[in-house]
Design a protein around this motif. Structure first.
Motif, mmCIF file in Angstrom:
data_model
loop_
_atom_site.group_PDB
_atom_site.id
_atom_site.type_symbol
_atom_site.label_atom_id
_atom_site.label_comp_id
_atom_site.label_asym_id
_atom_site.label_seq_id
_atom_site.Cartn_x
_atom_site.Cartn_y
_atom_site.Cartn_z
ATOM 1 N N VAL A 144 0.837 -1.197 0.000
ATOM 2 C CA VAL A 144 0.000 0.000 0.000
ATOM 3 C C VAL A 144 0.871 1.245 0.000
ATOM 4 C CG1 VAL A 144 -1.897 -1.137 1.240
ATOM 5 C CG2 VAL A 144 -0.090 0.030 2.529
ATOM 6 N N ASP A 145 0.247 2.377 -0.214
ATOM 7 C CA ASP A 145 0.876 3.663 0.022
ATOM 8 C C ASP A 145 0.568 4.005 1.477
ATOM 9 O OD1 ASP A 145 1.533 6.335 0.316
ATOM 10 O OD2 ASP A 145 0.728 6.934 -1.628
ATOM 11 N N PRO A 146 1.580 4.028 2.351
ATOM 12 C CA PRO A 146 1.318 4.248 3.787
ATOM 13 C C PRO A 146 0.640 5.581 4.112
ATOM 14 C CG PRO A 146 3.543 3.423 3.433
ATOM 15 C CD PRO A 146 2.993 3.783 2.083
ATOM 16 N N ALA A 171 5.819 1.795 -7.205
ATOM 17 C CA ALA A 171 4.702 2.121 -8.095
ATOM 18 C C ALA A 171 3.366 2.188 -7.353
ATOM 19 C CB ALA A 171 4.616 1.092 -9.213
ATOM 20 N N ILE A 172 3.382 1.850 -6.067
ATOM 21 C CA ILE A 172 2.136 1.821 -5.294
ATOM 22 C C ILE A 172 1.975 3.158 -4.576
ATOM 23 C CG2 ILE A 172 0.783 0.529 -3.596
ATOM 24 C CD1 ILE A 172 1.548 -0.997 -6.177
ATOM 25 N N LYS A 173 1.384 4.086 -5.280
ATOM 26 C CA LYS A 173 1.177 5.430 -4.760
ATOM 27 C C LYS A 173 -0.290 5.822 -4.904
ATOM 28 C CE LYS A 173 5.573 6.000 -3.965
ATOM 29 N NZ LYS A 173 6.062 5.903 -2.577
ATOM 30 N N GLY A 174 -0.766 6.566 -3.937
ATOM 31 C CA GLY A 174 -2.144 7.041 -3.988
ATOM 32 C C GLY A 174 -3.144 5.906 -3.893
ATOM 33 N N ASN A 175 -4.072 5.899 -4.817
ATOM 34 C CA ASN A 175 -5.183 4.950 -4.772
ATOM 35 C C ASN A 175 -4.834 3.628 -5.451
ATOM 36 O OD1 ASN A 175 -7.726 5.066 -3.563
ATOM 37 N ND2 ASN A 175 -8.762 5.115 -5.525
ATOM 38 N N ARG A 176 -3.657 3.097 -5.148
ATOM 39 C CA ARG A 176 -3.178 1.834 -5.712
ATOM 40 C C ARG A 176 -2.935 0.835 -4.579
ATOM 41 N NH1 ARG A 176 -0.251 1.015 -10.332
ATOM 42 N NH2 ARG A 176 -0.282 -1.113 -9.529
ATOM 43 N N ILE A 177 -3.110 -0.437 -4.897
ATOM 44 C CA ILE A 177 -2.818 -1.498 -3.940
ATOM 45 C C ILE A 177 -2.282 -2.692 -4.729
ATOM 46 C CG2 ILE A 177 -5.158 -2.504 -4.017
ATOM 47 C CD1 ILE A 177 -4.873 -2.934 -0.942
ATOM 48 N N ASP A 178 -1.314 -3.394 -4.158
ATOM 49 C CA ASP A 178 -0.705 -4.557 -4.801
ATOM 50 C C ASP A 178 -0.996 -5.779 -3.931
ATOM 51 O OD1 ASP A 178 0.636 -5.594 -6.945
ATOM 52 O OD2 ASP A 178 2.633 -4.948 -6.325
ATOM 53 N N LEU A 179 -1.664 -6.767 -4.496
ATOM 54 C CA LEU A 179 -2.114 -7.938 -3.731
ATOM 55 C C LEU A 179 -1.160 -9.106 -3.938
ATOM 56 C CD1 LEU A 179 -5.919 -7.811 -4.693
ATOM 57 C CD2 LEU A 179 -4.690 -6.480 -2.961
#
Length: 201
Positions: A144-146, A171-179
């Motif tokens: 996540v973006d902390p 690349a995980i910035k703002g409204n992004r999430i990596d599962l």
């Protein structure tokens, strides 16, 4: 003809009984009838099962190693607090029943977000096998973006399940999430999707 039918049903009955008695727990996470209360220092398959249920419920990010240590105890207490149980870090049969109920969607959450989600795994080129927080990378841990979702936050992601914010990515910035997934193929198959993320903490 009647005798043939009776013989058929008799054989079917015997076969069913044999299947149930030789492998009664297939697909079930039921505790053994003689399961003792589990606390710090306990080891074995019962602990491993509890760790798996805690991980599936988004409470546990450690390794599922069958060792009831401080990390497992902390997860147990967080689970007990969320379920309004006595917070003592001990898993007994009552606690186990509540753990099994974690599979459904959450009824309580502080907020929900629509996010762009991608999948990743420890087997992707250039990836390590540990998260930013030091956990072994596996399904149930997400990047996540902390500044949007603090690390350590418990989440429920529709179509993915319960998770813990345990990792970050450039690349995980703002409204992004990596599962995170357990294999490269699963991560690729997930692709890029819009998901609803429920913040539980």
């Amino acid at each position: 003809m009647v005798q043939l039918k009776r013989a058929f049903f008799a054989i079917l009955f015997v076969f069913t009984v044999l299947c149930l008695t030789t492998n009664p727990a297939v697909g079930l996470a039921a505790p053994p009838q003689d399961m003792a209360a589990l606390t710090i220092g306990a080891r074995g398959d019962d602990v491993r099962l509890v760790q798996k249920l805690l991980a599936d419920g988004g409470f546990y990010a450690g390794e599922i190693d069958g060792v009831f240590g401080p990390v497992t105890a902390k997860a147990v207490k967080e689970f007990q607090q969320s379920a309004n149980l006595t917070v003592n870090g001990i898993i007994d049969k009552e606690n186990f029943v509540y753990l099994e109920r974690l599979a459904g969607e959450p009824s309580r959450y502080s907020r929900s977000l629509i996010m762009r989600a991608s999948g990743y795994s420890a087997f992707d080129p250039g990836n390590g096998n540990r998260t930013y927080s030091g956990s072994l990378l596996r399904k149930g841990l997400v990047a996540v973006d902390p500044s949007v979702i603090p690390l350590g936050t418990r989440l429920y992601i529709k179509g993915y399940g319960y998770a813990i914010a345990d990792d970050i990515g450039s690349a995980i910035k703002g409204n992004r999430i990596d599962l995170a997934f357990d294999s490269h193929r699963e991560a690729l198959n997930f692709g890029l999707q819009k998901v609803t993320v429920y913040v539980l903490d």
